[in-house]
Design a protein around this motif. Structure first.
Motif, mmCIF file in Angstrom:
data_model
loop_
_atom_site.group_PDB
_atom_site.id
_atom_site.type_symbol
_atom_site.label_atom_id
_atom_site.label_comp_id
_atom_site.label_asym_id
_atom_site.label_seq_id
_atom_site.Cartn_x
_atom_site.Cartn_y
_atom_site.Cartn_z
ATOM 1 N N TYR A 14 -61.657 18.229 -36.773
ATOM 2 C CA TYR A 14 -60.537 17.301 -36.598
ATOM 3 C C TYR A 14 -61.159 16.039 -36.008
ATOM 4 C CZ TYR A 14 -56.532 15.330 -33.909
ATOM 5 O OH TYR A 14 -55.576 14.514 -33.346
ATOM 6 N N LYS B 17 -57.878 13.060 -39.248
ATOM 7 C CA LYS B 17 -57.838 13.940 -40.427
ATOM 8 C C LYS B 17 -58.680 15.188 -40.160
ATOM 9 C CE LYS B 17 -58.564 13.740 -45.455
ATOM 10 N NZ LYS B 17 -59.221 12.993 -46.555
ATOM 11 N N MET C 39 -63.485 17.334 -33.083
ATOM 12 C CA MET C 39 -63.360 18.663 -32.476
ATOM 13 C C MET C 39 -63.421 19.708 -33.585
ATOM 14 S SD MET C 39 -60.465 20.144 -29.839
ATOM 15 C CE MET C 39 -59.143 20.078 -31.045
ATOM 16 N N VAL D 263 -62.170 22.627 -35.259
ATOM 17 C CA VAL D 263 -60.919 23.377 -35.290
ATOM 18 C C VAL D 263 -61.038 24.609 -36.190
ATOM 19 C CG1 VAL D 263 -59.465 21.418 -34.674
ATOM 20 C CG2 VAL D 263 -60.021 21.845 -37.089
ATOM 21 N N VAL E 103 -58.013 18.074 -27.332
ATOM 22 C CA VAL E 103 -59.100 17.101 -27.192
ATOM 23 C C VAL E 103 -59.087 16.511 -25.789
ATOM 24 C CG1 VAL E 103 -59.916 14.828 -27.947
ATOM 25 C CG2 VAL E 103 -59.192 16.537 -29.653
ATOM 26 N N ILE F 238 -55.527 6.630 -43.090
ATOM 27 C CA ILE F 238 -56.773 7.357 -42.875
ATOM 28 C C ILE F 238 -57.550 7.495 -44.190
ATOM 29 C CG2 ILE F 238 -55.576 9.588 -43.150
ATOM 30 C CD1 ILE F 238 -58.671 8.855 -40.948
ATOM 31 N N THR G 53 -61.855 7.538 -45.114
ATOM 32 C CA THR G 53 -62.527 8.813 -45.392
ATOM 33 C C THR G 53 -62.871 8.913 -46.871
ATOM 34 O OG1 THR G 53 -60.348 9.843 -45.639
ATOM 35 C CG2 THR G 53 -61.443 10.096 -43.506
#
Lengths: 188, 188, 188, 188, 188, 188
Positions: A92, A107, A126, A128, B164, F20, F24
């Motif tokens: 994430y 995202k 992070m 996930v 987070v 986003i 990406t």
């Protein structure tokens, strides 16, 4: 004439003595040590570690994350943009824009996905997923700097006046003072 | 040939029609409205407000602080260094260096003192005197950006995953979630 | 390894030994000595005087003007744009565009007004009020340079061939030669 | 998608339609018209005249001088350094450093000699020979700007307050006002 | 304080001791020695040869070509754009755009014609006339670098694995290996 | 006010509508199509393909190589440095310095090794293993350009005069003319 060579303000070996070893680095296939409070590890290779990067304007990092929450915490680079590519696992990842909007762009990324973190903005990743995650990041400076926000605010070598932080962070003074006594681990 | 003029990617009036009013600004002798939770006010004039700054690489701000704690909270400028000059009152001002040291450089400043905030580092000012304080700041970009750290972290338009923030800030999840529901005021 | 540190081509103290005093300056509340032929004084603080400005790209000046004509004479900065804010008094300030138009952009400024002087253009300020005037200027280089036009033309260390100046300035040769023997005071 | 193409803020022809003619220029073998008060002529080719220079950061000039005093008068380029090569004749050429020293660096140049004029400094060339002189100059900007000092000071579209100039240039007010009514010819 | 002066990472003489000789160069009226396999000669003056060019961002070259094919072979400058002016003779000059189009922009140039070679693109000049040719080139760096393509590919200090070159250049391995044993002359 | 937004000379979607997805990209886990004469494939993602890279100064590539000789042929980037990380397989990679030395810096790289290719220098990679190889490259421009040397020399849209190439490359005219009629495949 003289033996002292300077390029970009750095002492520089005589170019005649430069070798391929100044321009290569090994070890990005090796998992980093993630046994810390963040359960993540950043191995950032800058011009200080790889002399051949001097004047090239780029640095490279491998980031390892333990499953279920390994975290590269909110930080920014004072001197660089970044692109981050997921090699393994599920991250994430996101960034937040500046005042006044503070829009979150985030995202879930899987292997083969990459994300751009614009110059100077706060961002984080992070894990996930239930397996380890690995990412590669490229930064647009040979010395981009890293500023982990919580650590800079609460973990300085000398405490910021707590009144600054109670007002700024909407926290009770005893919480601020408790945070200022804790140990803050940088991810790298 | 055509009426559309662009310099630096901005729509630009025809230079023949530019006047002295594009290059001047009035009102930095007027106290800003400090009736907010920070008890401070920043009036930052960028190229968006003063067209003549386009391509010049500089912007100017007047900052007002109420007595006893008026605060310009920890923030950084993604695209600028800053010098700040105290015109009236007594400010506690400082900045923090990046990872790994997070050294605090701070000082009590009086009228006639100024301080430099290096490019991209977190800095703050708080009025620690019993009278109003006024400062003038110059930034090295016509559009330096401002990123108030606490607001970016807790006050985004969409919440960052609380896990987070609990890990990064060493805070209980209920505190994080409470902070994420609060109103965060930008100083400008 | 070695004690010599260089950043931006300047000798730099070891960052571990840097203190807040490298990043602050005091004295901009003090009136400058204006007892000279221009009846004005410029106190420009560059990276040479304040080491912490090195690499920050900004410098700051306080300018004092005696009443009724104290003058910061026509000059330009080879390496900087400028914004100038009037703190006290009344200044006639302006700049002139380059060839071929040489358009004058000028205005009477009062306390709280500021003006932008675009990169590299000739500009000036004169106190047209009956009280002392004070201004603060920010420049977009830590070493912007100052070139007082009349002084560069007539007051060099070695005279320019007078024929160059008679043709260029439409002046009689005896006037040019007289000017070349005079004392030319720089405002700072 | 759309027909409008912009590079570097300039309208740009579709690259598919660019031809060699956008990247070449003819005529630097032709003497310029020097029948003016300076008895000199500058033909400066910038990106406005030669579209292929856009983004290249360079411009080129041919300068012609009549014998016995043809003059390219003291001027500077706000956005460029310069190198000047003498092709024919004998030029007295020089530049002056900034405050506080105003050192004159000057030399008699013959065919095959060249001189560098550092960024933003005042410089000049005069034909001190009995035959015509020709020089080629390269400037480090596709739009370096030219600022002929005397013309900017005395020949603006609107007069600078004469008191500014009497103090700055050590000239009587009647001389200043007379100069301000004259016709000032730019060399190009 | 100390005798070591550095600007732009180069050892620099004390500015007080700089003279006009650091800013001038003589000899561009002299024909270069073209008795080599290319029958051409490039005399490129960079900041290493003319100290006054340091920080100015420009260098200058004189190029001589023998009649009927004297060649400045395909090369590029890693750090510079170029303009080239023909002083004598007739040159066939051109450049090639990058992937994917590789468009050739070329023209026959005569005295007084000049051509721009965009930053980093491969370009060349050949004398297609029956008389010697002379050109002057200005480059937008004080140290632009020169990379003669054939020499870099086939004439390195240590041979590139021939399989790389047979595939890349569509040449038989024996031709590649023969080329790698030859003597490759740089034009300067 | 108006719907046209330009940043960095590019048409830009209204920032309020950015998502986003502009920041990406997916698919770098997918093998590229290497069925071509080079038996390699480069998938370079620039700001044209990923709008969020605009102004960030970085681009990213995945490169696939077939076993036993798959080749990314000698090329350079006019506007970028590069770091290349091997993810799978064994690559022979190197670069060559400019005139006059043309020193080859080359090495066999395995998974986890990376190499820096300095700004503007010719470099290459070839799979010297018996299994497919994969590498990731980061470049220090959002539009670095790619110039495959052999293709630029022999495969332009219009042939360079063969005499230029026979002299420059030490090849017979018939070989040059044969090469100029061939099909040259760019690796991307």
């Amino acid at each position: 004439m003289i033996g002292l060579l300077l390029v970009n303000g750095k002492l520089c070996k005589n170019p005649s003595f430069a070798t391929i070893h100044d321009f290569t680095y090994s070890g990005f296939d090796v998992r980093g040590n993630t046994s810390n409070q963040l359960r993540a590890h950043v191995n950032l290779i800058t011009a200080d570690l790889m002399p051949g990067l001097n004047t090239l304007g780029v640095s490279l990092a491998r980031i390892d994350f333990e499953p279920n929450g390994g975290l590269n915490p909110p930080h920014y680079h004072p001197r660089g943009s970044e692109v981050l590519l997921v090699l393994e696992g599920t991250l994430y990842a996101g960034f937040v824009t500046s005042n006044p909007d503070h829009r979150l762009f985030a995202k879930i990324l899987k292997a083969g996905d990459f994300i751009a973190f614009p110059f100077g903005l706060v961002h984080f990743q992070m894990n996930v997923g239930k397996t380890p995650a690995v990412a590669i990041a490229a930064l647009t400076s040979q010395n981009p700097g890293v500023n982990t926000v919580a650590n800079a605010i609460f973990g300085g070598n000398w405490p910021i006046n707590p009144e600054v932080l109670t007002t700024a962070f909407h926290l009770d003074k005893n919480i601020v003072e408790d945070l200022q006594t804790q140990n803050w681990v940088n991810p790298s």
